[in-house]
Structure formats: C-alpha cells, structure tokens
Design a protein around this motif. Structure first.
Motif, PDB file in Angstrom:
ATOM      1  N   TYR A  58     -37.146  -2.107  71.885  1.00 36.67           N
ATOM      2  CA  TYR A  58     -37.463  -1.442  71.269  1.00 36.67           C
ATOM      3  C   TYR A  58     -38.810  -1.274  70.735  1.00 36.67           C
ATOM      4  CZ  TYR A  58     -32.152  -2.238  70.648  1.00 36.67           C
ATOM      5  OH  TYR A  58     -31.168  -1.845  71.313  1.00 36.67           O
ATOM      6  N   HIS A  59     -39.266  -0.366  70.015  1.00 38.74           N
ATOM      7  CA  HIS A  59     -40.759   0.151  69.685  1.00 38.74           C
ATOM      8  C   HIS A  59     -41.236  -1.117  68.916  1.00 38.74           C
ATOM      9  CE1 HIS A  59     -44.024   2.722  70.431  1.00 38.74           C
ATOM     10  NE2 HIS A  59     -44.129   2.356  69.215  1.00 38.74           N
ATOM     11  N   LYS A  60     -40.468  -1.491  67.751  1.00 39.08           N
ATOM     12  CA  LYS A  60     -40.715  -1.802  66.714  1.00 39.08           C
ATOM     13  C   LYS A  60     -39.611  -2.594  65.151  1.00 39.08           C
ATOM     14  CE  LYS A  60     -41.770   2.435  63.936  1.00 39.08           C
ATOM     15  NZ  LYS A  60     -42.280   2.868  62.805  1.00 39.08           N
ATOM     16  N   VAL A  61     -40.140  -3.483  64.612  1.00 37.28           N
ATOM     17  CA  VAL A  61     -39.153  -3.206  63.475  1.00 37.28           C
ATOM     18  C   VAL A  61     -40.069  -3.902  62.149  1.00 37.28           C
ATOM     19  CG1 VAL A  61     -39.389  -6.070  63.866  1.00 37.28           C
ATOM     20  CG2 VAL A  61     -37.391  -5.457  62.984  1.00 37.28           C
ATOM     21  N   THR A  62     -39.126  -2.846  61.463  1.00 33.62           N
ATOM     22  CA  THR A  62     -40.578  -2.958  60.379  1.00 33.62           C
ATOM     23  C   THR A  62     -39.260  -2.817  59.051  1.00 33.62           C
ATOM     24  OG1 THR A  62     -40.679  -0.278  60.191  1.00 33.62           O
ATOM     25  CG2 THR A  62     -42.350  -1.567  60.895  1.00 33.62           C
ATOM     26  N   CYS A  63     -39.525  -2.158  57.998  1.00 27.54           N
ATOM     27  CA  CYS A  63     -38.817  -1.558  56.941  1.00 27.54           C
ATOM     28  C   CYS A  63     -38.974   0.454  56.977  1.00 27.54           C
ATOM     29  CB  CYS A  63     -39.287  -2.071  55.123  1.00 27.54           C
ATOM     30  SG  CYS A  63     -38.699  -3.519  55.107  1.00 27.54           S
TER      31      CYS A  63
END
Length: 529
Positions: A215-220
């Motif tokens: 997965y590319h990223k985790v953010t809000c």
C-alpha cells in the motif's frame, strides 16, 4: 545582513575552509579568535564572482591553514565580522545527534516519553485500525515515523530514508555506537539499527498478505491543524497499492537484511519473505506508473511519472542479496535501456547502481562500465556546476521545492565520483554542499533547526508549532523559486532563486521538514566525521 558567511556549525581541523564575502570592497581578511580577538591568520580574497542565483557579486577567502581547535570569526575592514564558528575534530557530533534523534521524536504509534522527548513528548498516537480505501476492511498499520510536518506515513519516502541511514551506518558505523537516548539504547543492537527497525516493522505491515503488493501510504483524508499527533483523531485510510511503493519496499527490505544478520535471524527471514513476495507481485501488478490520490484524499501524493527506476533499484538489491540469476537478468535488461540516476524519493536509480557496484556476486563487465561511466559523467556535471557557483553548490538556478534535499543528494553523487576516481576535488565539492546546508549560503542561515547562530525558528512542522518551539535537528526544505505556497508568494515574489526562502510555519514549500531530507545529510556527515 551579515556580509561574511561561513559554515556556522564549524569545520574539522584538517578540512578545507572557504568563506564567502558579499557587498565588500576590501581585498584582505583576517581570522581572529572569537574569545580573545587575537588575529591568527590573514590572507587575500579571490577575484569577484558574479553569482547569478543569488544576484550578488561575491569573493572567496580560503582559511584552510587555520587548524587549531577553537572558536573563531572572520573580519574584513568595512565589512564587519562573520558569525562565530568552531574548528574541532568532533565539531559535527552535536548536530548528528539531533539529526538522528529527530527520528525518535517523529515516531508514530508509541509513547514518546517526557524523559526522552522533552516538550515533544506525547502518548501513543494513530493507534486505531486503518481502513483500506474502497473497502470495509481494516488493518493494523501502527508504527513507523511521521513523514514530515504532517502525520502521514508514506512507503516511497520511508524506503529512501532507510537506504540513506543504512549507507551512513555502512560508511562510518562507529559514530552510531554511542547512546543516542532512544528507548532501545544500551542494547546489543546499535541505536541506528534499532531506530531503522522501528520503521521497517511498520513497512512490513503495509504489505498485502494476499498479493504481496504494498500500500502506498496511510493518512487521514486531509491534513490536521497545527496540533500534536495524538490530537489527529480522524479515521485512518490506507491508500491503494502502487508499483512504486511495492518496488521501493522490495529494494529497501532487501538492502536492510544483511545489517541484521548478527542480531535477529528470524527477523531477517521475515524480511526476506516479504521482499521476495513484493518482487513477485511486481510481475503481476498491471497498473499505471506512479500513484494518484483518490479523489477524496488530499494528503501528500508522492506521485511519480515512472516506476521503472524503482523496479531497477529492486532488481539490483535483490541480486546483491541473493545472487539469483533472475534478478541479474532483470537488472541487466533495464540497464540496456537506460542507466537510471538519482538519490531522491522520485529518482532512485543511484541506489540501484550502488547496489550493483558493491555486490559480491558475479557482475557483467559491460553493465559495470556503463554504470560507472554514467555515474562519473553525472558527477562531472554537478562538479562543473558547483565550480560556477560562488557558494559551491550544484543547483545552478534550479532551486526547487526541497532544494536542500537536492543539495545533500548531489553531494552524495559527488562522493560516489570521489570513490570511483579518487579525485579529491570531488570530495571537496561535496564538503562545500555540507557547508552550504550549515550556513554558508545566500540566506546566511543554518538550515538545521537548533544549530548555528541563525536557524529556522518557525518550521512547517506541527509539533513545533503546537509547542511554539522548533524541534531541534530538522533540515528544512530551503529556497524554492517556484513559490509554491501563498506565504512564499506574499513574501518572496521578485527575489533571486537562491533567496526564495522564508522562515514561516505557513511556508510549506520552503520551511517544511521530512524524514528523507535528514537522511542524506546524515549520510553526508558520516562520510566526513
């Protein structure tokens, strides 16, 4: 405005030392002991240099002959004095410590204690499960480092950060054996490897167990206000798998494994399985290159026009790790098309070249020559550009968003050329880039928070704004002639490229920080300490 400009942190005793003089008419200068005022050296300056990037006429003064430890200033009649600076064998130890400790202070998902974090202490943050975008599936992605001035975590940024930090350890492991005051200090495993592992453990959670893709990223969905990390409580979203994230993951994990052989065999096995699965996934990921944010997510995108260089890096690292022919064949095929270059998050080819040039397994003579010659040509171009710049950096007029990262990365290319050619002029050119970051620049600012006489006081960094005090040890982005934020437009319009910097928390394009800006600076320091 100071008119005599030096590296504000200082110089090692036997390194070459050059000061910049601007708006001066004098032809001679002196070096004086800052405590006693006693002159210890005097000389004449160079011929004038028309420095287009800063719109200045400057002259240079070489004071390399001053080698005795102490605190000094440079004087010129009618031009005043420089800021004080140190000369000593261990002059870079304090800044290295803070540059490295920044990673602990950026930790996500765990408590940063008052004892170790001071005013930046906070309880465990971002501990909820995260939803995979477009599904109702939730996964545990707790951990890692906050990427920048925001609290997102991004795989492509993490990968190059870890690579640089491991290169620093490889270049000079002794400087990382001391206690850096992180929770894992005073254990068998060196502090740097402990800190890097904290990020690696998070990266492993970002791999899809079914496909091996990452997965590319985790953010809000959006950015929070200027609050401490535990106050960002919006739902966490895991953005889709990307080729760039998967390839960078495979490369980074493969690179890291040998560093942990002597400390945790089971962890190495886990990493090997993850890297292999990521490589296998690359053969099945049929998607556009790079990454684009879903329509309802506006956090950092880390888009990339091509993913070939990430695959190039992955192939090289997997071959260096395993010696398997399939990885060698994949790398050779890509080299036939092009030798990729670059040490940034977007252009990662030089990481792949470094892996291939240093493998212990058999190499292809033609491929080795092609990589070597391309690297030397790239370094020569940077070297020629740095000779034309009065401040000794290789940017020309191209001061882009994150220009300080480019300065540090270009210095690493120059060091590559030094190691390939043994020509010391490349090493000095790389050192000039370090001096620039530490204060010998048109802004006369040490771009690392908390160090030097003048350094950023208002970085675009949420904990620093929340506590109204800059967290020490962060390299800010530096001049950006593109004026990519409203504060920059309001403040810097009409300024020459090298002076398009403003110390304001709203100027995210000139005054933000990131984990992958600190990392190449740490690598650079490791080469010079």
């Amino acid at each position: 405005m100071v008119n005599i400009i030096t590296n504000q942190i200082g110089y090692q005793c036997k390194e070459k030392k050059v000061a910049v003089f601007r708006n001066v008419t004098g032809t001679s200068f002196s070096v004086v002991n800052a405590n006693t005022g006693k002159e210890v050296y005097n000389s004449i300056v160079s011929s004038p240099i028309d420095n287009v990037a800063s719109n200045e006429v400057i002259v240079l003064g070489d004071f390399s002959s001053v080698t005795t430890p102490g605190t000094y200033q440079i004087k010129m009649e009618g031009a005043g004095v420089s800021y004080p600076f140190r000369i000593d064998v261990d002059v870079y130890k304090p800044v290295l410590r803070d540059l490295f400790r920044m990673y602990y202070l950026q930790r996500c998902g765990c408590e940063v204690t008052k004892e170790l974090g001071g005013i930046y202490a906070h309880p465990a943050c971002h501990t909820s499960l995260a939803t995979i975008y477009g599904t109702d599936k939730k996964i545990d992605v707790i951990g890692g480092w906050h990427d920048a001035g925001d609290y997102g975590r991004y795989i492509v940024a993490a990968a190059v950060t870890i690579a640089d930090l491991l290169y620093a350890y490889e270049a000079n492991c002794s400087i990382f054996e001391k206690n850096f005051d992180i929770p894992e200090s005073n254990q068998t495993t060196p502090d740097l490897l402990c800190e890097v592992r904290y990020e690696l453990e998070w990266m492993l959670k970002m791999q899809d167990p079914e496909t091996g893709g990452v997965y590319h990223k985790v953010t809000c969905a959006g950015f929070p206000g200027f609050v401490m990390p535990e106050e960002e409580t919006e739902p966490l979203i895991v953005s889709p798998i990307s080729v760039t994230a998967t390839a960078s993951f495979a490369a980074c994990i493969a690179l890291a494994i040998p560093f942990y052989y002597n400390y945790d065999e089971e962890f190495c096995k886990k990493c090997y399985q993850a890297a292999t699965r990521a490589w296998d996934a690359l053969q099945d990921l049929h998607m556009p290159g790079g990454f684009k944010n879903p329509a309802d997510i506006v956090t950092g995108e880390y888009a990339d026009a091509t993913d070939t260089d990430e695959i190039y890096w992955a192939a090289a690292e997997m071959y260096k790790l395993t010696g398997k022919q399939m990885y060698h064949d994949a790398f050779k095929k890509l080299v036939t098309e092009k030798v990729w270059l670059g040490y940034g998050w977007e252009d990662v080819g030089s990481f792949g070249n470094r892996a291939y040039l240093t493998t212990s397994f058999p190499t292809d003579h033609e491929v080795m020559n092609k990589i070597t010659e391309s690297t030397k040509e790239y370094g020569k171009q940077l070297f020629e550009a740095s000779k034309k710049d009065g401040y000794g950096v290789s940017l020309g007029n191209s001061y882009i968003w994150g220009s300080n990262m480019v300065v540090a990365n270009n210095a690493l290319v120059l060091l590559d050329c030094y190691h390939l050619t043994k020509d010391k002029s490349y090493r000095f050119a790389a050192k000039e880039h370090l001096d620039y970051l530490f204060g010998k620049n048109p802004m006369a600012t040490c771009y690392v928070t908390g160090h030097g006489i003048t350094s950023p006081m208002h970085p675009h960094h949420r904990p620093s704004v929340a506590k109204n005090k800059p967290m020490p040890g962060m390299l800010v982005g530096g001049p950006d002639a593109g004026l990519h934020d409203p504060q920059a437009v309001a403040t810097l319009t009409g300024m020459p490229p090298a002076k398009c910097y403003v110390d304001h928390f709203d100027s995210y394009s000139t005054n933000e920080i990131t984990i992958y800006w600190n990392a190449p600076l740490i690598t650079l320091l490791a080469e010079f300490m």
